[in-house]
Design an enzyme around this catalytic site. Structure first.
Site, PDB file in Angstrom:
ATOM      1  N   GLU A 199       0.439  -1.307   0.293  1.00 29.80           N
ATOM      2  CA  GLU A 199      -0.021   0.435   0.304  1.00 29.80           C
ATOM      3  C   GLU A 199       1.033   1.854  -0.499  1.00 29.80           C
ATOM      4  O   GLU A 199       1.716   1.225   0.370  1.00 29.80           O
ATOM      5  CB  GLU A 199      -0.339  -0.178   1.307  1.00 29.80           C
ATOM      6  CG  GLU A 199      -2.269   0.063   0.623  1.00 29.80           C
ATOM      7  CD  GLU A 199      -2.984   1.045   0.034  1.00 29.80           C
ATOM      8  OE1 GLU A 199      -2.242   1.654  -0.234  1.00 29.80           O
ATOM      9  OE2 GLU A 199      -4.221   0.556  -0.432  1.00 29.80           O
ATOM     10  N   HIS A 247      -7.854   2.011 -12.888  1.00 31.61           N
ATOM     11  CA  HIS A 247      -9.380   3.406 -13.374  1.00 31.61           C
ATOM     12  C   HIS A 247      -8.994   4.404 -12.678  1.00 31.61           C
ATOM     13  O   HIS A 247      -9.548   5.603 -12.742  1.00 31.61           O
ATOM     14  CB  HIS A 247     -10.480   3.009 -13.307  1.00 31.61           C
ATOM     15  CG  HIS A 247     -10.490   2.570 -11.732  1.00 31.61           C
ATOM     16  ND1 HIS A 247     -12.418   2.666 -11.365  1.00 31.61           N
ATOM     17  CD2 HIS A 247     -10.381   2.662 -10.645  1.00 31.61           C
ATOM     18  CE1 HIS A 247     -12.891   2.149 -10.100  1.00 31.61           C
ATOM     19  NE2 HIS A 247     -11.377   2.595  -8.961  1.00 31.61           N
TER      20      HIS A 247
HETATM   21  C1  LIG Z   1      -9.774   2.806  -5.493  1.00 32.28           C
HETATM   22  S1  LIG Z   1      -9.207   1.595  -3.891  1.00 32.28           S
HETATM   23  C2  LIG Z   1      -9.684   0.577  -4.061  1.00 32.28           C
HETATM   24  C3  LIG Z   1      -9.049  -0.244  -2.838  1.00 32.28           C
HETATM   25  C4  LIG Z   1      -9.417  -2.435  -3.157  1.00 32.28           C
HETATM   26  N1  LIG Z   1      -7.952  -2.498  -3.755  1.00 32.28           N
HETATM   27  C5  LIG Z   1     -10.720  -2.297  -3.512  1.00 32.28           C
HETATM   28  O1  LIG Z   1     -10.606  -3.599  -4.909  1.00 32.28           O
HETATM   29  O2  LIG Z   1     -11.451  -2.245  -3.476  1.00 32.28           O
HETATM   30  C6  LIG Z   1      -7.492   1.911  -4.630  1.00 32.28           C
HETATM   31  C7  LIG Z   1      -6.231   1.733  -3.256  1.00 32.28           C
HETATM   32  O3  LIG Z   1      -5.153   2.068  -4.615  1.00 32.28           O
HETATM   33  C8  LIG Z   1      -3.907   2.559  -3.555  1.00 32.28           C
HETATM   34  N2  LIG Z   1      -3.153   3.552  -4.420  1.00 32.28           N
HETATM   35  C9  LIG Z   1      -2.998   4.154  -5.432  1.00 32.28           C
HETATM   36  N3  LIG Z   1      -2.362   4.971  -5.765  1.00 32.28           N
HETATM   37  C10 LIG Z   1      -1.381   3.547  -5.634  1.00 32.28           C
HETATM   38  C11 LIG Z   1       0.336   3.000  -6.122  1.00 32.28           C
HETATM   39  N4  LIG Z   1       0.404   4.349  -7.303  1.00 32.28           N
HETATM   40  N5  LIG Z   1       0.418   2.155  -4.915  1.00 32.28           N
HETATM   41  C12 LIG Z   1       0.970   1.022  -3.992  1.00 32.28           C
HETATM   42  N6  LIG Z   1      -1.040   1.518  -3.446  1.00 32.28           N
HETATM   43  C13 LIG Z   1      -1.587   2.874  -4.831  1.00 32.28           C
HETATM   44  C14 LIG Z   1      -4.651   2.808  -2.226  1.00 32.28           C
HETATM   45  O4  LIG Z   1      -3.930   3.846  -1.684  1.00 32.28           O
HETATM   46  C15 LIG Z   1      -6.216   3.201  -2.368  1.00 32.28           C
HETATM   47  O5  LIG Z   1      -5.930   1.877  -1.162  1.00 32.28           O
END
Ligand SMILES: C[S@@+](CC[C@H](N)C(=O)[O-])C[C@H]1O[C@@H](n2cnc3c(N)ncnc32)[C@H](O)[C@@H]1O
Length: 344
Positions: A199, A247
């Site tokens: 994360e 997305h």
């Molecule tokens: C829209 S949420 C989706 C949460 C979950 N995986 C789901 O399927 O419902 C996107 C997640 O990706 C993480 N995230 C966004 N950009 C990221 C990055 N560059 N590297 C790692 N994690 C990232 C965010 O912290 C968030 O928890």
């Protein structure tokens, strides 16, 4: 499909319903009615608010069907308590606060977003940091976002763990896991598989606390990482999943994410992304189509794509055996393998 003028009016006024509900959830009005029926005056006292305006809100909630009235007292049907009362596991107040704090103000600038093809973070928050930097600057905002996403993901996770055989893998990495609901569900039915979450650093403190209080602090490893920045150490994982994250980013950044993961993962490993794609004609589904506008106002070029567009991005990066895996539930699982012959 032909719509009437009344359909258009109803849709335009839909925000009346949204804001009535988010206000009531934020006030925790329903909590007071969980175990007892109360009059408008008693509810106003509990909310420390004027009777006249509280009664207006109660009448609105009754008209919308969330409350009933018996004599002088308001009554919360038990079926509604499970998502309206704040200590119930499916409470929607997390989503309500995320809407009030972030989405509603950003959507207020949708016209500017459309005419400039830019997110509206600068206009609304006076802040040009990334979407996740703004979202994660306050611990309570992290909690709101992750808690509601965990609930949103529940039907997908249920179908995924039910229909996919995780026991064929030794080690599972969930990138951008949010609150960790997927690895927790996998732990529940696969005692031997190694489980890790990657994360963003800003989300990790909340995640570690959340895993610890649920008793998964030792079972699920958490590593901090940014899949856009790269420098990922993914050699230990023969199954990697990325949920509802592509997305959030523009197609060219999606390619960077896919390439970073492909380069870092072991040869022969399997990579999956779960998304809620547009259909091939891009005529819907409506939720995904509107979610794409949500990405427009909030993120840096985030956009919804069709299944074929996702498959093509997987192929372009070098994955082989690119395919869809059938699982029940609301998401599409796009999958590819890194060739055995691929060298690091
Ligand atoms: C829209 S949420 C989706 C949460 C979950 N995986 C789901 O399927 O419902 C996107 C997640 O990706 C993480 N995230 C966004 N950009 C990221 C990055 N560059 N590297 C790692 N994690 C990232 C965010 O912290 C968030 O928890």
């Amino acid at each position: 499909m032909t719509l009437t003028k009344q359909d258009a009016v109803d849709q335009m006024m839909g925000f009346f319903q949204a804001k009535t509900l988010t206000a009531a959830l934020d006030l925790k009005l329903f909590d007071h009615l969980h175990t007892q029926d109360l009059s408008a005056g008693e509810i106003a006292d509990k909310l420390k608010s004027p009777l006249r305006s509280v009664e207006q809100l109660l009448i609105g909630l009754r008209a919308m069907g969330y409350l009933e009235k018996q004599g002088d007292n308001y009554h919360l049907p038990q079926e509604h308590a499970s998502f309206l009362v704040s200590h119930e596991p499916m409470w929607l107040g997390w989503l309500g606060r995320h809407i009030d704090t972030f989405l509603y103000p950003l959507w207020g600038e949708l016209k500017s977003a459309v005419t400039s093809d830019t997110n509206q973070r600068q206009a609304v928050f006076g802040d040009d940091r990334s979407w996740f930097d703004i979202l994660y600057q306050n611990p309570e905002d992290v909690t709101d976002f992750q808690e509601f996403l965990g609930k949103f993901a529940a039907p997908f996770i249920h179908g995924f763990v039910q229909d996919y055989d995780f026991s064929q893998h030794r080690s599972f990495l969930d990138i951008g896991s949010g609150i960790g609901t997927l690895p927790i569900a996998v732990a529940g039915i696969n005692p031997d598989i190694h489980l890790t979450i990657c994360e963003l650093p800003q989300a990790c403190a909340f995640l570690r606390d959340k895993l610890a209080v649920q008793g998964y602090g030792d079972r699920i490893n958490v590593i901090e990482g940014d899949v856009i920045a790269g420098k990922l150490a993914l050699q230990d994982y023969d199954l990697i999943h990325l949920g509802w994250m592509l997305h959030d980013y523009a197609p060219e950044i999606q390619m960077t994410i896919l390439k970073n993961i492909y380069d870092a993962m072991p040869a022969g490993g399997c990579f999956m992304a779960s998304e809620t794609p547009l259909n091939d004609e891009k005529s819907g589904p409506e939720f995904t189509a509107l979610l794409s506008l949500n990405m427009l106002v909030s993120t840096d070029g985030g956009i919804e794509s069709s299944t074929e567009e996702y498959l093509e991005r997987f192929r372009a990066v070098g994955f082989e055996n690119v395919r869809l895996i059938n699982i029940s539930g609301p998401r599409t699982l796009i999958c590819g393998d890194k060739p055995q012959s691929a060298s690091l």
